[in-house]
Design a protein around this motif. Structure first.
Motif, PDB file in Angstrom:
ATOM      1  N   TRP A 331       0.818  -1.218   0.000  1.00  0.00           N
ATOM      2  CA  TRP A 331       0.000   0.000   0.000  1.00  0.00           C
ATOM      3  C   TRP A 331       0.855   1.274   0.000  1.00  0.00           C
ATOM      4  CZ3 TRP A 331      -4.897   0.937  -1.006  1.00  0.00           C
ATOM      5  CH2 TRP A 331      -5.397   2.201  -0.714  1.00  0.00           C
ATOM      6  N   PRO A 332       0.508   2.271  -0.848  1.00  0.00           N
ATOM      7  CA  PRO A 332      -0.713   2.377  -1.655  1.00  0.00           C
ATOM      8  C   PRO A 332      -0.561   1.889  -3.100  1.00  0.00           C
ATOM      9  CG  PRO A 332       0.398   4.466  -1.682  1.00  0.00           C
ATOM     10  CD  PRO A 332       1.267   3.546  -0.851  1.00  0.00           C
ATOM     11  N   LEU A 333       0.470   1.172  -3.407  1.00  0.00           N
ATOM     12  CA  LEU A 333       0.735   0.807  -4.795  1.00  0.00           C
ATOM     13  C   LEU A 333      -0.177  -0.323  -5.252  1.00  0.00           C
ATOM     14  CD1 LEU A 333       4.642   0.801  -4.601  1.00  0.00           C
ATOM     15  CD2 LEU A 333       3.087   2.746  -4.920  1.00  0.00           C
ATOM     16  N   LYS A 341       3.140  -2.398 -13.138  1.00  0.00           N
ATOM     17  CA  LYS A 341       2.497  -1.436 -12.249  1.00  0.00           C
ATOM     18  C   LYS A 341       3.472  -1.153 -11.106  1.00  0.00           C
ATOM     19  CE  LYS A 341      -1.146  -0.097 -12.847  1.00  0.00           C
ATOM     20  NZ  LYS A 341      -2.539  -0.542 -12.664  1.00  0.00           N
ATOM     21  N   GLU A 342       3.229  -0.081 -10.371  1.00  0.00           N
ATOM     22  CA  GLU A 342       4.183   0.357  -9.365  1.00  0.00           C
ATOM     23  C   GLU A 342       4.524  -0.742  -8.354  1.00  0.00           C
ATOM     24  OE1 GLU A 342       5.627   3.977  -8.903  1.00  0.00           O
ATOM     25  OE2 GLU A 342       5.432   3.221 -10.950  1.00  0.00           O
ATOM     26  N   GLY A 343       3.547  -1.531  -7.952  1.00  0.00           N
ATOM     27  CA  GLY A 343       3.799  -2.569  -6.968  1.00  0.00           C
ATOM     28  C   GLY A 343       4.699  -3.688  -7.442  1.00  0.00           C
ATOM     29  N   GLY A 344       4.907  -3.776  -8.763  1.00  0.00           N
ATOM     30  CA  GLY A 344       5.784  -4.806  -9.300  1.00  0.00           C
ATOM     31  C   GLY A 344       7.222  -4.382  -9.457  1.00  0.00           C
ATOM     32  N   ALA A 444      -0.288   7.551  -6.836  1.00  0.00           N
ATOM     33  CA  ALA A 444       0.682   6.455  -6.809  1.00  0.00           C
ATOM     34  C   ALA A 444       0.018   5.099  -7.026  1.00  0.00           C
ATOM     35  CB  ALA A 444       1.422   6.451  -5.471  1.00  0.00           C
ATOM     36  N   ARG A 445      -1.287   5.029  -6.801  1.00  0.00           N
ATOM     37  CA  ARG A 445      -1.986   3.761  -6.964  1.00  0.00           C
ATOM     38  C   ARG A 445      -2.381   3.497  -8.419  1.00  0.00           C
ATOM     39  NH1 ARG A 445      -3.332  -0.202  -3.982  1.00  0.00           N
ATOM     40  NH2 ARG A 445      -5.229  -1.417  -4.324  1.00  0.00           N
ATOM     41  N   GLU A 446      -2.143   4.453  -9.303  1.00  0.00           N
ATOM     42  CA  GLU A 446      -2.392   4.292 -10.740  1.00  0.00           C
ATOM     43  C   GLU A 446      -3.852   3.911 -11.028  1.00  0.00           C
ATOM     44  OE1 GLU A 446       1.561   2.586 -12.711  1.00  0.00           O
ATOM     45  OE2 GLU A 446       1.065   1.527 -10.847  1.00  0.00           O
ATOM     46  N   GLN A 447      -4.748   4.751 -10.539  1.00  0.00           N
ATOM     47  CA  GLN A 447      -6.179   4.537 -10.761  1.00  0.00           C
ATOM     48  C   GLN A 447      -6.814   5.623 -11.620  1.00  0.00           C
ATOM     49  OE1 GLN A 447      -7.766   1.647  -9.439  1.00  0.00           O
ATOM     50  NE2 GLN A 447      -5.582   1.211  -9.160  1.00  0.00           N
ATOM     51  N   ALA A 448      -6.188   6.805 -11.687  1.00  0.00           N
ATOM     52  CA  ALA A 448      -6.760   7.931 -12.432  1.00  0.00           C
ATOM     53  C   ALA A 448      -6.009   8.088 -13.751  1.00  0.00           C
ATOM     54  CB  ALA A 448      -6.671   9.212 -11.602  1.00  0.00           C
ATOM     55  N   ASP A 449      -6.542   7.498 -14.799  1.00  0.00           N
ATOM     56  CA  ASP A 449      -5.903   7.497 -16.117  1.00  0.00           C
ATOM     57  C   ASP A 449      -6.067   8.864 -16.778  1.00  0.00           C
ATOM     58  OD1 ASP A 449      -4.860   6.950 -18.596  1.00  0.00           O
ATOM     59  OD2 ASP A 449      -6.364   5.444 -19.143  1.00  0.00           O
TER      60      ASP A 449
END
Length: 479
Positions: A331-333, A341-344, A444-449
């Motif tokens: 979190w928050p990735l 994606k950021e978490g990877g 940072a969570r890459e939800q707003a394209d």
């Protein structure tokens, strides 16, 4: 191999030759604060951190380099990165004495491509072996003719050793000792059972140099003991130690879990090729136990370094080889290992060098694995081979001389995904084939394209990604 334990040998890996360390003439100029995007986690002790500034002018000898990698450790799995349930006091001490990076990335989203990017300082797609995501057989590896971080530092007078996970090719063609490391003690493959040392194919996978070495104790203990012995030796030259733990990579076996170990070994020997994946095992609590054991192990090695009297002149680096897996806290990735994606790909990254870098600092400058290769070569007085130009940018000026942080694109490519970061913006195309654009300082969570709102920016970043991609090797056709 028998099932009883054998004490780890204390003998030296090989002869160490050469002259003593030379001093570095890295002058330090006016300091500048770090400037760059990135969210700061609710980290333990974060209130005491200050934005990074290079220290006042200092001189020092060339540093020893202790480069430590965790395996599949998530971005927020350390308490200094905001983990609500894992406690990592030894690793948390590193940024209190140095720098914590919030926007640091691995060179790829899985084990061996990232290691290729570290060892070569180049995109994994520059080499055939780097196209495997990850290496799973003996068909490819890091070619011994390719210059590496180890071979270049060795040429500049360093002693070099790799302890732990290699995962850049198998014997007889590929090995750390064929690629610039004087000494190797560890495993060749991507995973092994922590007690038996059996790999994915049921092979025994613990080696000293190129010869099998029997030690059936818990693997993290064995590596910790070896690394502690190495840093306490009477070195007569600067040294590079790549310490590559397999913790907390599956299987989910903690120290003392010998019954669970025996069951996995039984399945491996019965021909279960998926036994090490341990899909039916593990838990958040077991993962916590493994990460906290990694923390204690790093603490033991750092304690040995301090007792050796070399702490001040040793640059210690800690990171993960890629993003976290099943039980990681990211979190928050969004996204995990194998994804761009950021978490990877965003990973915890800590740097300490008491002789040159002040403590209690945080940097939000975007950096990735090949940058550290370029940085360490400069600090060690080694020059890259002009026939194999680096894709990373040295951070030595930023860290030591107060220069502006480098501004350039960070590029990633894996099968079915692409990504490029430029400043606070990230271009991403996932398996669905849709181009997306994210403003990481706000999302940072890459939800707003933002692709439809910023078509020009999206086109520019896509074109930049495609220009870099055009210079890389194509992926082999999958049958």
């Amino acid at each position: 191999m028998t099932s009883h334990d054998q004490k780890l040998s204390r003998r030296a890996f090989g002869a160490v030759v050469g002259a003593g360390a030379a001093a570095v003439g890295l002058s330090a100029g006016p300091a500048l604060a770090a400037s760059g995007p990135g969210p700061a986690p609710a980290a333990a002790g974060a209130a005491a951190e200050r934005p990074f500034r290079a220290a006042a002018e200092r001189r020092s000898r060339r540093p020893n380099i202790l480069f430590i990698l965790g395996d599949d450790l998530g971005w927020a799995d350390l308490s200094s990165y905001g983990s609500p349930h894992i406690r990592t006091p030894h690793l948390d001490r590193l940024p209190r004495q140095g720098v914590r990076f919030t926007d640091a990335y691995s060179g790829s989203a899985t084990c061996s491509p990232t290691r290729f990017s570290l060892y070569t300082g180049r995109f994994p797609g520059r080499t055939k072996g780097g196209l495997a995501e990850p290496i799973a057989d003996k068909s490819v590896g890091l070619e011994p003719t390719h210059p590496t971080l180890a071979s270049l530092l060795k040429g500049a007078g360093y002693a070099t050793a790799l302890i732990g996970k290699w995962h850049c090719g198998y014997l007889p063609d590929y090995s750390p000792t064929r690629s610039g490391w004087d000494e190797f003690f560890g495993n060749f493959g991507g995973a092994l059972e922590y007690y038996s040392k059996l790999g994915l194919g049921g092979e025994y996978d613990l080696y000293e140099g190129d010869a099998p070495y029997k030690d059936l104790r818990y693997y993290t203990r064995v590596l910790t003991e070896r690394a502690s012995e190495y840093v306490q030796r009477g070195h007569d030259k600067p040294w590079l130690l790549n310490l590559n733990f397999t913790t907390p990579h599956w299987p989910w076996i903690a120290d003392g879990d010998e019954e669970q170990s025996a069951e996995i070994v039984r399945r491996i020997r019965a021909g279960d090729r998926g036994a090490l994946w341990h899909q039916d095992g593990g838990s958040v609590e077991k993962y916590k136990e493994m990460v906290e054991d990694l923390d204690r192990s790093v603490g033991e090695v750092l304690g040995a370094l301090k007792r050796s009297g070399q702490e001040k002149d040793t640059l210690v680096f800690f990171a993960s080889d890629n993003g976290g897996e099943r039980f990681s806290y990211n979190w928050p990735l969004s996204g995990n290992k194998s994804s761009l994606k950021e978490g990877g790909i965003r990973v915890p990254t800590l740097v300490r060098w008491p002789a040159r870098i002040d403590g209690g600092q945080v940097s939000d400058v975007p950096v990735f694995t090949p940058d550290w290769t370029a940085t360490l070569l400069e600090l060690g007085g080694a020059r890259p081979d002009p026939a194999y130009p680096l894709d990373g940018t040295s951070l030595a000026g930023y860290l030591l001389r107060g220069e502006r942080a480098p501004r350039r694109d960070l590029f990633w490519r894996v099968r079915g995904e692409r990504a490029l970061r430029r400043g606070e913006w990230k271009y991403y195309r996932g398996p669905g084939g849709k181009d997306q654009l994210f403003r990481l300082t706000e999302d940072a969570r890459e939800q707003a394209d933002k692709a439809s709102a910023e078509p020009g920016r999206l086109a520019a970043l896509r074109a930049a990604w495609e220009r870099t991609d055009a210079g890389l090797l194509p992926y082999p056709t999958v049958p």
